[in-house]
Design a protein around this motif. Structure first.
Motif, short mmCIF file in Angstrom:
data_model
loop_
_atom_site.label_atom_id
_atom_site.label_comp_id
_atom_site.label_asym_id
_atom_site.label_seq_id
_atom_site.Cartn_x
_atom_site.Cartn_y
_atom_site.Cartn_z
N UNK A 156 36.80 35.78 41.37
CA UNK A 156 35.40 35.40 41.12
C UNK A 156 34.79 36.19 39.96
N UNK A 157 35.48 37.23 39.49
CA UNK A 157 34.95 38.03 38.39
C UNK A 157 35.15 37.30 37.06
N UNK A 158 34.09 37.20 36.28
CA UNK A 158 34.15 36.52 34.99
C UNK A 158 34.57 37.50 33.90
N UNK A 159 35.35 37.01 32.96
CA UNK A 159 35.80 37.83 31.85
C UNK A 159 37.31 37.89 31.79
N UNK A 160 37.82 38.35 30.64
CA UNK A 160 39.26 38.40 30.43
C UNK A 160 39.80 39.81 30.26
N UNK A 161 38.92 40.78 30.00
CA UNK A 161 39.35 42.15 29.81
C UNK A 161 38.54 43.08 30.70
N UNK A 162 39.23 43.93 31.46
CA UNK A 162 38.54 44.79 32.43
C UNK A 162 38.99 46.25 32.27
N UNK A 163 38.07 47.15 32.64
CA UNK A 163 38.36 48.57 32.69
C UNK A 163 38.21 49.04 34.12
N UNK A 164 39.26 49.65 34.66
CA UNK A 164 39.25 50.15 36.03
C UNK A 164 39.27 51.68 35.98
N UNK A 165 38.32 52.31 36.66
CA UNK A 165 38.22 53.76 36.69
C UNK A 165 38.79 54.26 38.01
N UNK A 166 39.95 54.90 37.95
CA UNK A 166 40.61 55.38 39.16
C UNK A 166 42.04 54.87 39.22
N UNK A 167 43.01 55.80 39.23
CA UNK A 167 44.40 55.39 39.14
C UNK A 167 45.19 55.48 40.42
N UNK A 168 44.50 55.66 41.55
CA UNK A 168 45.22 55.73 42.82
C UNK A 168 45.25 54.34 43.48
N UNK A 169 45.42 54.29 44.79
CA UNK A 169 45.72 53.03 45.45
C UNK A 169 44.74 51.90 45.14
N UNK A 193 42.54 51.65 42.75
CA UNK A 193 42.49 51.33 41.33
C UNK A 193 43.68 50.50 40.90
N UNK A 194 44.87 50.90 41.33
CA UNK A 194 46.07 50.15 40.98
C UNK A 194 46.05 48.77 41.63
N UNK A 195 45.56 48.70 42.86
CA UNK A 195 45.45 47.41 43.53
C UNK A 195 44.54 46.47 42.74
#
Length: 399
Positions: free
Chosen positions: A172-185, A187-189
């Motif tokens: 449901x999230x609009x857009x093609x490029x995303x930034x995720x803050x957090x590299x644990x479970x 965040x990776x999920x």
């Protein structure tokens, strides 16, 4: 219309109808404590129902109870989510159904829709105020969980990000490029789900958890998550959609017209045209009872090693993923359930009930009554993460 709460006194009050609360309730029942009440502000398994629809349990479920090896995701020695749901990694909705079945089968005294507003102790009893009235209890077990307490205000501008726990459907999230803050479970999920939708993702982590060899899954990525990453990286077009940014701490987020600016520990700006995804975990969930506990130098709540009781407020116990003893984390179900029988035995003994240890023998045999904390701390998984060596692979594709 608010529900009227008829019960005004109970020997044991459990706050939280998730796996931690229901697990303690079952152990208390086995120990002979019949005068107990479980309340929840929402419903049984509410946190699991709120999970994103693609999320599932990291620990595998497998029915092996008959051979003395209890399903890792079960909350008592005699049941198995794998046997009940016929799946190895239950999703949130499925696990909530398992918890509901537990309540029904064992006839646990659960009252949903009862929100606690304050907890105080007067003399030898607790007075718990709820929106439905006052509840008096001799003992309180706080098992409210963490999922509804995201860390979404940890740094300036964090409120401009979207916490991963508030995403019911990644598509449901609009857009093609995303930034995720957090590299644990979490965040990776989030990154994996977005990449599978054809989105490009920049994954920012304080450390490099995808390269950690720490054997404790509470301190590194789980084998299942690593398997999912390896599978994704086998496909070149998908592997090219994810960028790993290690050893970077986001210190602030600024909202601009149609873009967001993230600044790291060196004040280097990172821009994104979609709302950042914050996957930095949760607060401990103690909430309104936080003042009833003492804290260590790392701001972890302190519990007695004898029975996970508050050192500041006797009679107030804790069950759940915020449990820490001697640098060992109990944040998975199969970990904190090891203390269900310990809490139940302590309360039942104080209530003067007979044959407590005998009644809980099946719990002790199945590992739900672990009193030997040395087994959890005198091993590799309890090493200080600051002393652990982290390999430096040339690229994540080496996994």
């Amino acid at each position: 219309m608010k529900k009227h709460l008829h019960i005004t006194h109970t020997r044991v009050l459990i706050v939280g109808a998730g796996p931690a609360g229901l697990g303690v309730s079952l152990a208390l029942q086995r120990a002979g404590v019949t005068d107990q009440l479980v309340i929840d502000a929402r419903e049984v398994g509410a946190a699991f129902r709120a999970w994103p629809n693609t999320m599932s349990l990291l620990t595998p479920s497998f029915y092996s109870n008959a051979f003395g090896l209890t399903d890792l995701n079960s909350i008592d020695p005699d049941t198995s989510p794998a046997d009940f749901l016929h799946t190895q990694h239950p999703n949130g909705e499925g696990y909530a159904k398992y918890l509901e079945a537990i309540v029904s089968h064992f006839q646990l005294p659960v009252r949903p829709g009862v929100k606690v507003t304050s907890v105080k102790k007067e003399s030898a009893r607790f007075i718990v105020q709820s929106e439905q009235g006052e509840i008096h209890a001799d003992y309180v077990v706080w098992a409210a969980g963490q999922f509804f307490h995201p860390r979404d205000h940890d740094f300036p501008g964090a409120e401009h990000a979207l916490h991963s726990s508030r995403v019911p459907d990644w598509s449901a999230l609009e857009g093609d490029e995303f930034t995720v803050i957090g590299g644990y479970e979490s965040g990776v999920d989030a990154a994996l789900n977005l990449v599978h939708l054809g989105k490009s993702v920049r994954l920012i982590s304080r450390g490099e958890p995808w390269a950690s060899d720490d054997p404790d899954p509470s301190r590194s990525l789980s084998p299942r998550t690593l398997d999912r990453l390896r599978e994704l990286l086998k496909t070149p077009e998908k592997a090219g959609l994810i960028e790993f940014v290690k050893n970077t701490t986001i210190k602030s987020i600024e909202k601009g017209p149609g873009f967001w600016t993230l600044r790291d520990q060196d004040e280097i700006p990172l821009a994104t045209t979609t709302r950042p995804i914050l996957a930095n975990g949760f607060h401990n969930g103690l909430g309104i009872v936080s003042d009833h506990f003492e804290y260590d130098e790392s701001n972890n709540p302190i519990f007695t090693e004898e029975a996970d009781e508050s050192t500041r407020t006797p009679g107030l116990f804790y069950s759940g993923p915020a449990l820490v003893h001697r640098n060992a984390l109990f944040c998975f179900i199969y970990k904190f359930r090891a203390r269900f029988g310990v809490i139940a035995a302590e309360i039942a003994t104080r209530l003067g009930l007979p044959e407590v240890e005998a009644n809980l023998k099946t719990y002790a045999d199945a590992g739900f009554m672990n009193r030997d904390l040395d087994c959890c701390t005198n091993c590799e998984c309890a090493i200080d993460p600051d002393d652990a060596e982290t390999p430096e692979p040339a690229s994540f594709a080496q996994l």
